[in-house]
Write an enzyme that holds these catalytic residues in place. Structure first.
Site, short mmCIF file in Angstrom:
data_model
loop_
_atom_site.label_atom_id
_atom_site.label_comp_id
_atom_site.label_asym_id
_atom_site.label_seq_id
_atom_site.Cartn_x
_atom_site.Cartn_y
_atom_site.Cartn_z
N GLN A 109 -8.80 27.55 26.23
CA GLN A 109 -9.94 26.96 25.34
C GLN A 109 -9.95 27.81 23.95
OE1 GLN A 109 -13.71 29.13 27.43
NE2 GLN A 109 -14.55 29.36 25.48
N SER A 137 -17.14 25.97 24.12
CA SER A 137 -16.53 25.23 24.17
C SER A 137 -15.13 25.02 25.72
CB SER A 137 -15.47 24.61 23.43
OG SER A 137 -14.34 25.49 23.42
N CYS A 138 -16.12 26.02 26.76
CA CYS A 138 -14.88 26.40 27.70
C CYS A 138 -15.39 24.56 29.14
CB CYS A 138 -15.94 27.48 29.40
SG CYS A 138 -17.77 27.12 29.40
N GLY A 139 -16.90 24.28 28.38
CA GLY A 139 -16.68 23.16 29.49
C GLY A 139 -16.21 21.96 29.41
N ALA A 198 -11.99 22.42 30.14
CA ALA A 198 -12.31 22.35 31.09
C ALA A 198 -12.44 20.76 31.92
CB ALA A 198 -13.44 22.83 32.15
#
Length: 226
Positions: free
Chosen positions: A50, A55-57, A60
């Site tokens: 990340q 923007s973790c989604g 991932a």
């Protein structure tokens, strides 16, 4: 003189390939090269890291698309795709939602499904999924790679590969898994075999002394043992 030559070769090899280290282990000082990996590289192996606060989604999701479906995407590519039709202000303040991820996956011609799963049911998952984990009060999307031996193996876009006791993981999990479903799924993808933690305890647990009989099988004689 030999040391100076060795240092020079080390520098040259660093330019050619930073992932190879020379060792003067062969007769006559001949160099052998061994592939090496830094702790950071191992921590994020097969994961998309990340790069932004929200923007973790995306990271991932990019991890699953790259590893499980062999799509050549990165975090930026997925962010740009999810921003289409999303509320930019909401994303900036709260990050992407599972609905944003679902819309993006469907735009690729694939399916995305959210399932409520019990803690016991996690052991039956056969594919890597995205889960929402609460870490110190913050909601954070991570990749649940698999569970086993009382642990949940997590691909965290910020922290890298992590292993949590299953009870600790479920305490910070909302009970929902987000699965990406599409053609060309790689059943042997690397996410299903996360690296074991690099800890002294983990290394010692896997250490077994070599017995005399095993040494003799490899050409040692009894007198070599004294």
């Amino acid at each position: 003189m030999r040391l100076a030559i060795f240092c020079l070769l080390c520098c040259a090899s660093g330019v050619l390939s930073a992932a190879q280290t020379p060792f003067a282990v062969l007769p006559g000082g001949t160099l052998a090269f061994k592939q090496v990996e830094s702790i950071r590289e191992r921590r994020f192996s097969n994961l998309v890291e990340q790069k932004t606060d929200f923007s973790c989604g995306a990271a991932a999701l990019a991890t699953i698309l790259r590893q499980a479906y062999r799509l050549d995407v990165d975090e930026t590519f997925v962010i740009n795709g999810m921003l289409i039709g999303a509320d930019h202000e909401l994303v900036r303040n709260q990050g992407f939602s599972m609905l944003d991820m679902k819309r993006y996956i469907e735009s690729l011609g694939m399916r995305a499904r959210g399932y409520r799963v019990s803690a016991e049911g996690l052991a039956r998952l056969k594919v890597p999924v995205i889960v929402l984990q609460e870490v110190r009060g913050y909601k954070h999307f991570v990749v649940l790679q698999r569970t086993g031996n009382g642990y949940a193996y997590i691909g965290d876009p910020v922290l890298g590969h992590k292993r949590y006791p299953l009870e600790e993981f479920t305490n910070g999990w909302n009970g929902i898994v987000f699965a990406v479903i599409g053609p060309e799924y790689d059943r042997t993808n690397a996410l299903l075999s996360p690296p074991e933690p690099l800890t002294a305890r983990n290394r010692l647990n896997g250490f077994h002394p070599v017995k005399d009989a095993e040494l003799m099988e490899h050409g040692f004689i009894q007198s070599d043992f004294f």
